[in-house]
Design a protein around this motif. Structure first.
Motif, PDB file in Angstrom:
ATOM      1  N   GLU A 132       0.818  -1.218   0.000  1.00  0.00           N
ATOM      2  CA  GLU A 132       0.000   0.000   0.000  1.00  0.00           C
ATOM      3  C   GLU A 132       0.852   1.268   0.000  1.00  0.00           C
ATOM      4  OE1 GLU A 132       0.798  -1.377   4.089  1.00  0.00           O
ATOM      5  OE2 GLU A 132      -0.164  -2.384   2.423  1.00  0.00           O
ATOM      6  N   ALA A 133       2.014   1.219   0.655  1.00  0.00           N
ATOM      7  CA  ALA A 133       2.907   2.391   0.666  1.00  0.00           C
ATOM      8  C   ALA A 133       3.500   2.625  -0.722  1.00  0.00           C
ATOM      9  CB  ALA A 133       4.020   2.199   1.692  1.00  0.00           C
ATOM     10  N   TYR A 134       3.912   1.561  -1.385  1.00  0.00           N
ATOM     11  CA  TYR A 134       4.446   1.688  -2.751  1.00  0.00           C
ATOM     12  C   TYR A 134       3.373   2.221  -3.686  1.00  0.00           C
ATOM     13  CZ  TYR A 134       8.690  -0.864  -1.500  1.00  0.00           C
ATOM     14  OH  TYR A 134       9.881  -1.241  -0.937  1.00  0.00           O
ATOM     15  N   CYS A 135       2.147   1.722  -3.522  1.00  0.00           N
ATOM     16  CA  CYS A 135       1.042   2.166  -4.367  1.00  0.00           C
ATOM     17  C   CYS A 135       0.756   3.649  -4.161  1.00  0.00           C
ATOM     18  CB  CYS A 135      -0.216   1.346  -4.082  1.00  0.00           C
ATOM     19  SG  CYS A 135      -0.067  -0.403  -4.500  1.00  0.00           S
ATOM     20  N   ALA A 136       0.761   4.084  -2.908  1.00  0.00           N
ATOM     21  CA  ALA A 136       0.502   5.495  -2.619  1.00  0.00           C
ATOM     22  C   ALA A 136       1.592   6.381  -3.224  1.00  0.00           C
ATOM     23  CB  ALA A 136       0.418   5.716  -1.104  1.00  0.00           C
ATOM     24  N   ILE A 137       2.833   5.967  -3.115  1.00  0.00           N
ATOM     25  CA  ILE A 137       3.938   6.735  -3.700  1.00  0.00           C
ATOM     26  C   ILE A 137       3.799   6.757  -5.218  1.00  0.00           C
ATOM     27  CG2 ILE A 137       6.447   6.844  -4.028  1.00  0.00           C
ATOM     28  CD1 ILE A 137       6.656   5.536  -1.188  1.00  0.00           C
ATOM     29  N   GLY A 138       3.445   5.628  -5.808  1.00  0.00           N
ATOM     30  CA  GLY A 138       3.252   5.567  -7.255  1.00  0.00           C
ATOM     31  C   GLY A 138       2.158   6.505  -7.719  1.00  0.00           C
ATOM     32  N   GLU A 139       1.029   6.496  -7.036  1.00  0.00           N
ATOM     33  CA  GLU A 139      -0.076   7.406  -7.387  1.00  0.00           C
ATOM     34  C   GLU A 139       0.370   8.857  -7.263  1.00  0.00           C
ATOM     35  OE1 GLU A 139      -2.913   6.600  -8.745  1.00  0.00           O
ATOM     36  OE2 GLU A 139      -2.953   4.444  -8.375  1.00  0.00           O
ATOM     37  N   GLU A 140       1.132   9.149  -6.207  1.00  0.00           N
ATOM     38  CA  GLU A 140       1.637  10.507  -5.996  1.00  0.00           C
ATOM     39  C   GLU A 140       2.581  10.929  -7.131  1.00  0.00           C
ATOM     40  OE1 GLU A 140       4.849  12.355  -2.951  1.00  0.00           O
ATOM     41  OE2 GLU A 140       3.156  11.347  -1.994  1.00  0.00           O
ATOM     42  N   GLU A 141       3.469  10.035  -7.528  1.00  0.00           N
ATOM     43  CA  GLU A 141       4.417  10.350  -8.599  1.00  0.00           C
ATOM     44  C   GLU A 141       3.709  10.531  -9.938  1.00  0.00           C
ATOM     45  OE1 GLU A 141       7.766  11.097  -8.194  1.00  0.00           O
ATOM     46  OE2 GLU A 141       7.134  11.055  -6.104  1.00  0.00           O
ATOM     47  N   ILE A 142       2.688   9.726 -10.179  1.00  0.00           N
ATOM     48  CA  ILE A 142       1.902   9.898 -11.408  1.00  0.00           C
ATOM     49  C   ILE A 142       1.231  11.264 -11.394  1.00  0.00           C
ATOM     50  CG2 ILE A 142      -0.153   9.095 -12.651  1.00  0.00           C
ATOM     51  CD1 ILE A 142       0.682   6.211 -11.824  1.00  0.00           C
ATOM     52  N   ALA A 143       0.610  11.627 -10.264  1.00  0.00           N
ATOM     53  CA  ALA A 143      -0.081  12.917 -10.140  1.00  0.00           C
ATOM     54  C   ALA A 143       0.878  14.091 -10.308  1.00  0.00           C
ATOM     55  CB  ALA A 143      -0.801  12.999  -8.792  1.00  0.00           C
ATOM     56  N   LYS A 144       2.094  13.939  -9.788  1.00  0.00           N
ATOM     57  CA  LYS A 144       3.091  15.013  -9.894  1.00  0.00           C
ATOM     58  C   LYS A 144       3.639  15.139 -11.312  1.00  0.00           C
ATOM     59  CE  LYS A 144       6.398  14.297  -7.002  1.00  0.00           C
ATOM     60  NZ  LYS A 144       7.378  14.087  -5.927  1.00  0.00           N
ATOM     61  N   GLY A 145       3.505  14.091 -12.092  1.00  0.00           N
ATOM     62  CA  GLY A 145       4.063  14.109 -13.440  1.00  0.00           C
ATOM     63  C   GLY A 145       5.574  13.916 -13.456  1.00  0.00           C
ATOM     64  N   SER A 146       6.100  13.269 -12.425  1.00  0.00           N
ATOM     65  CA  SER A 146       7.542  13.022 -12.354  1.00  0.00           C
ATOM     66  C   SER A 146       7.931  11.976 -13.396  1.00  0.00           C
ATOM     67  CB  SER A 146       7.937  12.529 -10.963  1.00  0.00           C
ATOM     68  OG  SER A 146       7.457  11.214 -10.754  1.00  0.00           O
ATOM     69  N   LEU A 147       9.228  11.858 -13.643  1.00  0.00           N
ATOM     70  CA  LEU A 147       9.682  10.833 -14.572  1.00  0.00           C
ATOM     71  C   LEU A 147       9.302   9.446 -14.067  1.00  0.00           C
ATOM     72  CD1 LEU A 147      11.120   9.889 -17.096  1.00  0.00           C
ATOM     73  CD2 LEU A 147      13.291  10.115 -15.882  1.00  0.00           C
ATOM     74  N   ALA A 148       9.507   9.192 -12.774  1.00  0.00           N
ATOM     75  CA  ALA A 148       9.115   7.892 -12.214  1.00  0.00           C
ATOM     76  C   ALA A 148       7.624   7.650 -12.436  1.00  0.00           C
ATOM     77  CB  ALA A 148       9.459   7.817 -10.728  1.00  0.00           C
ATOM     78  N   GLY A 149       6.817   8.664 -12.214  1.00  0.00           N
ATOM     79  CA  GLY A 149       5.374   8.545 -12.427  1.00  0.00           C
ATOM     80  C   GLY A 149       5.008   8.293 -13.877  1.00  0.00           C
ATOM     81  N   SER A 150       5.749   8.898 -14.792  1.00  0.00           N
ATOM     82  CA  SER A 150       5.449   8.712 -16.218  1.00  0.00           C
ATOM     83  C   SER A 150       5.797   7.303 -16.695  1.00  0.00           C
ATOM     84  CB  SER A 150       6.200   9.743 -17.062  1.00  0.00           C
ATOM     85  OG  SER A 150       7.569   9.424 -17.182  1.00  0.00           O
ATOM     86  N   LEU A 151       6.598   6.586 -15.910  1.00  0.00           N
ATOM     87  CA  LEU A 151       6.976   5.223 -16.263  1.00  0.00           C
ATOM     88  C   LEU A 151       6.002   4.193 -15.671  1.00  0.00           C
ATOM     89  CD1 LEU A 151      10.821   5.580 -15.690  1.00  0.00           C
ATOM     90  CD2 LEU A 151       9.556   5.757 -17.852  1.00  0.00           C
TER      91      LEU A 151
END
Length: 133
Positions: free
Chosen positions: A109-128
Motif C-alpha cells: 500500500e505504501a508503494y502504491c501510494a507513492i506511485g499514485e503521488e508520482e503519477i499525479a506530480k508528473g515526475s519521470l518515475a510517475g510517467s513510467l
C-alpha cells in the motif's frame, strides 16, 4: 600565427572531452536513471501499478543519446548501462529514496501510494507507471 590558431582550435574542440565527470556522477544521467529504478521498484511492489515498458525503453534511448552528445563514448555508455555493480547501487539508492517516503518491503500500500503521488506530480518515475485502479 596559423599554428597558434590551430592549437587553440584543437584545444577548444577536445577540452570538453577531458572535462567529463565519470558517467555515473553526471547529474542528468544519474537522476533520470534513479527515477527509472524508483518506478521499477514501485511496479514490482504494488499490485495496482504496471511499468510502462515502451516508455521506459524510449527514455533509456533518449538518455543514451544525451550521454553520447555530452561526449561519452558508446563503449563507456554500454558498459555503464550493463554494469551489475551500477545496477546494484541504483537499486539501493532507489530503495533508500522510497524508504524515506514511507515504503517498506512487504507493505504494498505504501508503494502504491507513492506511485499514485508520482503519477499525479508528473515526475519521470510517475510517467513510467500506469495505475490499474
Amino acid at each position: 600565427m596559423l599554428r597558434n590558431l590551430t592549437i587553440a582550435l584543437t584545444l577548444a574542440v577536445t577540452a570538453p572531452a577531458y572535462a567529463l565527470v565519470p558517467i555515473n556522477e553526471e547529474p542528468v544521467i544519474h537522476d533520470k536513471l534513479l527515477q527509472g529504478f524508483i518506478g521499477d521498484a514501485i511496479a514490482d511492489n504494488c499490485p495496482t501499478m504496471k511499468a510502462r515498458t515502451l516508455k521506459a525503453l524510449g527514455e533509456l534511448n533518449n538518455l543514451r543519446d544525451y550521454a553520447l552528445k555530452q561526449g561519452y563514448e558508446a563503449g563507456v555508455v554500454r558498459d555503464f548501462v550493463t554494469s551489475k555493480e551500477e545496477k546494484k547501487k541504483f537499486k539501493a539508492e532507489a530503495a533508500e529514496w522510497l524508504k524515506a517516503k514511507g515504503a517498506e518491503p512487504g507493505k504494498p500500500e505504501a508503494y502504491c501510494a507513492i506511485g499514485e503521488e508520482e503519477i499525479a506530480k508528473g515526475s519521470l518515475a510517475g510517467s513510467l507507471l500506469r495505475s490499474t485502479k
